[in-house]
Design a protein around this motif. Sequence first.
Motif, short mmCIF file in Angstrom:
data_model
loop_
_atom_site.label_atom_id
_atom_site.label_comp_id
_atom_site.label_asym_id
_atom_site.label_seq_id
_atom_site.Cartn_x
_atom_site.Cartn_y
_atom_site.Cartn_z
N GLY A 1 84.76 82.63 55.08
CA GLY A 1 83.21 82.39 55.14
C GLY A 1 82.71 81.34 53.84
N VAL A 2 81.66 80.62 53.73
CA VAL A 2 81.36 79.92 53.06
C VAL A 2 79.76 80.04 52.74
CG1 VAL A 2 81.20 77.98 54.59
CG2 VAL A 2 81.26 77.36 52.15
N ALA A 3 79.22 79.89 51.31
CA ALA A 3 77.94 79.92 51.16
C ALA A 3 77.54 78.69 50.43
CB ALA A 3 77.40 81.27 50.36
N ALA A 4 76.63 77.63 50.74
CA ALA A 4 76.51 76.32 50.17
C ALA A 4 75.26 76.28 49.72
CB ALA A 4 76.89 75.33 50.97
N VAL B 1 74.66 79.53 61.69
CA VAL B 1 74.52 79.67 60.12
C VAL B 1 73.37 80.64 59.91
CG1 VAL B 1 75.66 77.43 60.14
CG2 VAL B 1 72.93 77.74 59.87
N GLU B 2 73.43 80.90 58.68
CA GLU B 2 72.10 81.78 58.16
C GLU B 2 71.50 80.52 57.07
OE1 GLU B 2 70.97 85.43 55.22
OE2 GLU B 2 72.99 85.34 56.13
N LEU B 3 70.23 80.24 57.67
CA LEU B 3 69.66 79.07 56.78
C LEU B 3 68.62 79.62 56.13
CD1 LEU B 3 69.07 76.22 55.97
CD2 LEU B 3 68.10 75.81 57.96
N ALA C 1 69.96 70.24 54.87
CA ALA C 1 70.29 71.78 55.22
C ALA C 1 70.01 71.81 56.81
CB ALA C 1 69.50 72.73 54.28
N ARG C 2 69.17 71.27 57.39
CA ARG C 2 68.80 71.23 58.77
C ARG C 2 69.91 70.69 59.39
NH1 ARG C 2 64.07 74.13 58.36
NH2 ARG C 2 62.54 73.61 56.80
#
Length: 224
Positions: free
Chosen positions: A104-107, A193-195, A182-183
């Motif tokens: 997983g990744v968080a940016a 995704v979790e935005l 981001a959008r």
Amino acid sequence: RRSGLVVCHGFPAGPWGPAAAPQSIGSLADRLAAETGWLVLTLLFRGMSGTGGQFSVGGWLADLRAGVDHLLNAGPVEGVWLTGFSIGGTMAICSAGEDDRVRGVAAFGASADLNDWVSDPRRTSEHFKNLGITVGAETKGADGWVRQFRDLRPLDSIALIPPRPVLLVHGADDEVVPVVAARALADAAAGEVELRVLAGAGHGLRHDPRAVAILLGWLDRQET
């Protein structure tokens, strides 16, 4: 055996924001490790002052793969996640897209493209020099870092990550990378995704306690 996390810094100053500097990432890694029990690794990407290496997009992606290799082989860990700030977040997305070992990744404050960096290569090269980033002769010009920047496609990469979890956090008032990036990334992943958009926040999310709390909560929800 534990979960492993690679934390990616951005450029040390300038357009991408001093809050993404590698010097501040170590303290964040210490906190993440202490509060989650995860094994946390920070990288100093090649070409940064003190590394002795030379900057290139391909080189940074190779550094990320080496970090994943190290955690999986020397950890030992059961899985590896990536997180990054500014261009480090963009690199984390692109790395996860091509490496299915990443869970997983968080940016944070990640860009959807890097076209601004190649619109004026000479100016960007001078900016790298002012930041203390070493660009080797073989990576300069249209056949070097400029081509690599153009070939880096975060929108294509993020589409390859789900159903693995993706967290995107962006400041509503980001003056460097507009929140529309981001959008666009979320749309490219078909919304899987979790935005989180933080009201009043700029580009320096590393020092925003809300962003750190969101990251800690997200890590806590990941499967081990």
